[in-house]
Motif scaffolding. Sequence first.
Motif, mmCIF file in Angstrom:
data_model
loop_
_atom_site.group_PDB
_atom_site.id
_atom_site.type_symbol
_atom_site.label_atom_id
_atom_site.label_comp_id
_atom_site.label_asym_id
_atom_site.label_seq_id
_atom_site.Cartn_x
_atom_site.Cartn_y
_atom_site.Cartn_z
ATOM 1 N N ARG A 225 0.838 -1.203 0.000
ATOM 2 C CA ARG A 225 0.000 0.000 0.000
ATOM 3 C C ARG A 225 0.879 1.262 0.000
ATOM 4 N NH1 ARG A 225 -3.925 -0.992 4.983
ATOM 5 N NH2 ARG A 225 -4.753 1.037 4.304
ATOM 6 N N LYS A 226 1.932 1.253 0.810
ATOM 7 C CA LYS A 226 2.827 2.412 0.882
ATOM 8 C C LYS A 226 3.635 2.568 -0.402
ATOM 9 C CE LYS A 226 3.455 2.702 5.915
ATOM 10 N NZ LYS A 226 4.415 2.593 7.042
ATOM 11 N N HIS A 227 4.140 1.470 -0.931
ATOM 12 C CA HIS A 227 4.958 1.549 -2.139
ATOM 13 C C HIS A 227 4.167 2.098 -3.322
ATOM 14 C CE1 HIS A 227 8.682 -1.182 -1.259
ATOM 15 N NE2 HIS A 227 8.781 0.022 -0.752
ATOM 16 N N LEU A 228 2.950 1.622 -3.485
ATOM 17 C CA LEU A 228 2.136 2.116 -4.606
ATOM 18 C C LEU A 228 1.744 3.579 -4.402
ATOM 19 C CD1 LEU A 228 0.121 -1.137 -5.142
ATOM 20 C CD2 LEU A 228 1.633 -0.076 -6.829
ATOM 21 N N ALA A 229 1.497 3.958 -3.160
ATOM 22 C CA ALA A 229 1.198 5.371 -2.873
ATOM 23 C C ALA A 229 2.417 6.246 -3.158
ATOM 24 C CB ALA A 229 0.764 5.526 -1.419
ATOM 25 N N PHE A 230 3.628 5.752 -2.845
ATOM 26 C CA PHE A 230 4.850 6.496 -3.143
ATOM 27 C C PHE A 230 4.999 6.745 -4.651
ATOM 28 C CE2 PHE A 230 6.952 4.711 0.896
ATOM 29 C CZ PHE A 230 6.709 5.888 1.598
ATOM 30 N N LEU A 231 4.560 5.763 -5.448
ATOM 31 C CA LEU A 231 4.626 5.918 -6.908
ATOM 32 C C LEU A 231 3.619 6.949 -7.417
ATOM 33 C CD1 LEU A 231 4.919 2.326 -8.471
ATOM 34 C CD2 LEU A 231 6.733 4.004 -8.108
ATOM 35 N N GLY A 232 2.649 7.291 -6.578
ATOM 36 C CA GLY A 232 1.564 8.166 -7.024
ATOM 37 C C GLY A 232 0.391 7.397 -7.592
ATOM 38 N N ASN A 233 0.380 6.070 -7.342
ATOM 39 C CA ASN A 233 -0.687 5.184 -7.829
ATOM 40 C C ASN A 233 -1.265 4.374 -6.678
ATOM 41 O OD1 ASN A 233 1.693 5.035 -10.202
ATOM 42 N ND2 ASN A 233 -0.361 5.527 -10.932
ATOM 43 N N PRO A 234 -1.959 5.030 -5.755
ATOM 44 C CA PRO A 234 -2.475 4.305 -4.592
ATOM 45 C C PRO A 234 -3.498 3.247 -4.981
ATOM 46 C CG PRO A 234 -3.459 6.483 -4.741
ATOM 47 C CD PRO A 234 -2.372 6.447 -5.774
ATOM 48 N N ILE A 235 -3.681 2.294 -4.069
ATOM 49 C CA ILE A 235 -4.645 1.222 -4.297
ATOM 50 C C ILE A 235 -6.062 1.771 -4.151
ATOM 51 C CG2 ILE A 235 -5.494 -1.011 -3.449
ATOM 52 C CD1 ILE A 235 -2.647 -1.654 -2.594
ATOM 53 N N LEU A 236 -6.935 1.383 -5.063
ATOM 54 C CA LEU A 236 -8.332 1.810 -5.030
ATOM 55 C C LEU A 236 -8.965 1.417 -3.692
ATOM 56 C CD1 LEU A 236 -10.635 3.008 -6.826
ATOM 57 C CD2 LEU A 236 -11.190 0.643 -7.464
ATOM 58 N N GLY A 237 -9.620 2.383 -3.051
ATOM 59 C CA GLY A 237 -10.282 2.120 -1.784
ATOM 60 C C GLY A 237 -9.406 2.275 -0.560
ATOM 61 N N ASP A 238 -8.145 2.726 -0.734
ATOM 62 C CA ASP A 238 -7.233 2.872 0.407
ATOM 63 C C ASP A 238 -7.452 4.227 1.072
ATOM 64 O OD1 ASP A 238 -5.152 2.954 2.238
ATOM 65 O OD2 ASP A 238 -3.754 1.926 0.893
ATOM 66 N N SER A 239 -8.162 4.200 2.186
ATOM 67 C CA SER A 239 -8.499 5.455 2.882
ATOM 68 C C SER A 239 -7.316 6.019 3.657
ATOM 69 C CB SER A 239 -9.681 5.233 3.825
ATOM 70 O OG SER A 239 -9.376 4.232 4.776
ATOM 71 N N TYR A 241 -3.776 5.692 2.607
ATOM 72 C CA TYR A 241 -2.702 6.171 1.743
ATOM 73 C C TYR A 241 -3.204 6.713 0.402
ATOM 74 C CZ TYR A 241 -0.145 3.380 5.142
ATOM 75 O OH TYR A 241 0.343 2.857 6.316
ATOM 76 N N GLY A 242 -4.510 6.784 0.235
ATOM 77 C CA GLY A 242 -5.076 7.259 -1.023
ATOM 78 C C GLY A 242 -4.998 8.773 -1.170
ATOM 79 N N LYS A 243 -5.245 9.243 -2.397
ATOM 80 C CA LYS A 243 -5.224 10.683 -2.681
ATOM 81 C C LYS A 243 -6.561 11.304 -2.291
ATOM 82 C CE LYS A 243 -2.028 10.492 -6.620
ATOM 83 N NZ LYS A 243 -1.866 10.741 -8.078
ATOM 84 N N GLU A 244 -6.491 12.475 -1.695
ATOM 85 C CA GLU A 244 -7.718 13.174 -1.290
ATOM 86 C C GLU A 244 -8.600 13.432 -2.511
ATOM 87 O OE1 GLU A 244 -9.034 17.220 1.156
ATOM 88 O OE2 GLU A 244 -6.928 16.604 1.082
ATOM 89 N N GLY A 245 -9.873 13.118 -2.376
ATOM 90 C CA GLY A 245 -10.813 13.306 -3.464
ATOM 91 C C GLY A 245 -10.910 12.118 -4.401
ATOM 92 N N LEU A 246 -9.983 11.147 -4.247
ATOM 93 C CA LEU A 246 -9.986 9.961 -5.114
ATOM 94 C C LEU A 246 -10.082 8.670 -4.297
ATOM 95 C CD1 LEU A 246 -7.286 10.872 -7.800
ATOM 96 C CD2 LEU A 246 -9.773 10.917 -8.038
ATOM 97 N N ILE A 247 -10.700 8.776 -3.137
ATOM 98 C CA ILE A 247 -10.853 7.600 -2.285
ATOM 99 C C ILE A 247 -12.245 7.016 -2.489
ATOM 100 C CG2 ILE A 247 -10.902 6.742 0.085
ATOM 101 C CD1 ILE A 247 -8.852 8.953 0.776
#
Length: 286
Positions: A225-239, A241-247
């Motif tokens: 979850r952290k690694h994908l968020a670091f890439l700027g591609n968080p996992i869908l539904g990740d409240s 590590y997700g991006k604000e507005g895209l959770i």
Amino acid sequence: MKTKTETHIAAAQEKPIRLQEYGVGIFPTLSTKSALKKAIKKEYILVNGKLGTTSTFIHGNEIIAFIHPENDPCKKQLILKLEVVYEDDYLAIMNKPPGILVSGNSFKTIANALEQNLKKSDQADAVKPQPTHRLDYATTGLLLIGKTSASILALNRLFEQKKVLKTYFAVTIGKMKKEGTIDIPIDDKKAFSKFEIVNTVVSERFQYLNLVKLTPKTGRRHQLRKHLAFLGNPILGDSTYGKEGLILKGKGLYLHAFSLGFVHPFTKENLRFEKELPAKYRKLFS
């Protein structure tokens, strides 16, 4: 106050092992290291009639006794049906549903539901079944369980030696490279994950949704979850590590433990198990 005593005869060991490691899971209410250490500290554990300590070593054939107040164990039983993917006398593979902890202080955990879903082992060192690795609360998929003291120790060693091959599938948000390796440290410790995009669809809300195959080479907490968020591609539904507005809310986390591969520590068979993706993935990537 009345007391209750449970006893266990230690299995023979190739090398002496500390009581605080051997004793995990040999009594139903001491299924974790922390619970065992507390019992030792409170002087509830005897080894051959003498108080056990953290420096006590187990060689084999010792009589280990757990003395505790009769009303200490939680007698209330959790009723939770789980899918058993594989089971033998030493270990089992369960399919973990979303929205439940693997273990911990909560009443509703996978660990508390294992006994009712698995057959008791016929081995001399049979214990309360115990998960040997973690999956997050929201993650689904394959979970490896030990059913004997020796099996729990052996499986823990396989994980420590990175001899359990795990693959996951996740749905990520945004445009990504086709494949790559992420080697960003987590909590100041080395962490490595490989990823490969299997499918991509255009999304009005998220721009792109990617079905990604993930292979962690280390086992840090929330690593994928952290690694994908670091890439700027968080996992869908990740409240978390997700991006604000895209959770995405209400659908859970799109992270699934798809496969486990390892050499059985007792039968020496090469084992590999897969659990198909839940329906919500297949709806996105038809």
